[in-house]
Scaffold this motif. Sequence first.
Motif: not given
Length: 436
Positions: A294-306
Amino acid sequence: MSKVKFTAGQIAKFACPADKQQVFMWDSEAPGLGLRATHGAKSYIYQGKLNNNAIRITIGDVKTWSIKDAQAEARRLQTLIDAGTDPRQAKAEKIAKAEAVKEQAKTQAIRQAVTVQKVWNAYLEHHQDYWGERHYRDHVNLSQAGGLPKKRGSGLTVPGVLFPLLQMRMIEVNADVLAEWQKSEAQTRANNARQGFEMFRAFWRWCSQHKDYASLIDAQAVENQDVRKKVPSRKAKKFDVLQRAHLKDWFEAVRGLSNPVIATYLQGLLLTGARREELAELKWSDIDFKLGAMWLKDKVDDEGRMIPLPPYLAALVAGLPRRNEWVFSSPTAADGKLAEPRIAHNRALDTAGLEHVTLHGLRRTFASLAEWVEMPVGIVAQIMGHKPNATAEKHYKTRPLELLAIWHGKYEAWILEQAGIEFAQSEQNQGLRVVK
């Protein structure tokens, strides 16, 4: 003007002619006493002079005043005039004094009778349109009477931490009362005691600024240092976690929630270490069940993380209703997604008999319990979305999903073992069993 001796007979037969609006008859016994008759009414009056100015005062209706009493009143009024006092002013002062006594008695009655509960209800009603729903519900929950059947589990709900104070009268609440209340509540529910005191202090300060309540309270009671020393400090972050021994009770209570969306969401926080907002904003399009990711939005990485979607959590998510684009949907929320799972979580903690743990505390729990399966620190950080350390995590960006999934699967399996939940991937469509 002619005068006659007032008798009951004369009073009874005296009447106003049809061609006049009013007529008068004067008493020969009491100076200034007269009888005024209009169409349908007769009353005693007094007429005299003060500083050469005519004064006329109504004494009262003949039905309520006897001739003797009316004569005595006329003599009293004449005495006042002889002393240079205006009877009208004296009457006004008497009425004002009576009103003052009445108002004082009313105020005293309020002081003696009004309860904290009554004013608290007014306080909540006044602020309801200004507070958020979550903040308002916190006030209601901490002031509830309890004694109702629990919606989940057996037994009755317990009174809120503020309830004992609400049963008192406003004038009874002082620093000693608050100190004893805090001491008692902090022994069994320290976090609620602290939160309740903060709410009560804000309420008490509001009362001190309110014209109807300021005179009823000891405004400095909530500022007393002895009271504030009794208030528990905020729970340290290191205690805002679930311990291994808590898992079985926690899972049992959370899985017993009537709302499967919230139950899955809470388990998802503990099993993935995701931030509460990240998981709440998960869309169906962000999930790949075949890949187990699943792909989550990430406050550290604007692209998010899987990150991996471990098997047990995948089974729970697959069983959720697909109402809209959001995985954790809510038919009552304005934007269609889950907005406030915290209340349900607190209820589950109460049901399980566990100390308060925040939703962010479930994220901390993931990091804490991951050590039991010796999950590498870098993998924990990548799954949780922590900013990597430049030295220790130089390979942070290159770890494949498959490697994360191996460790994530070990973690989930160990968590389920501690919770007494028996699960195998082949059982995803057959339901889950609890190990007795």
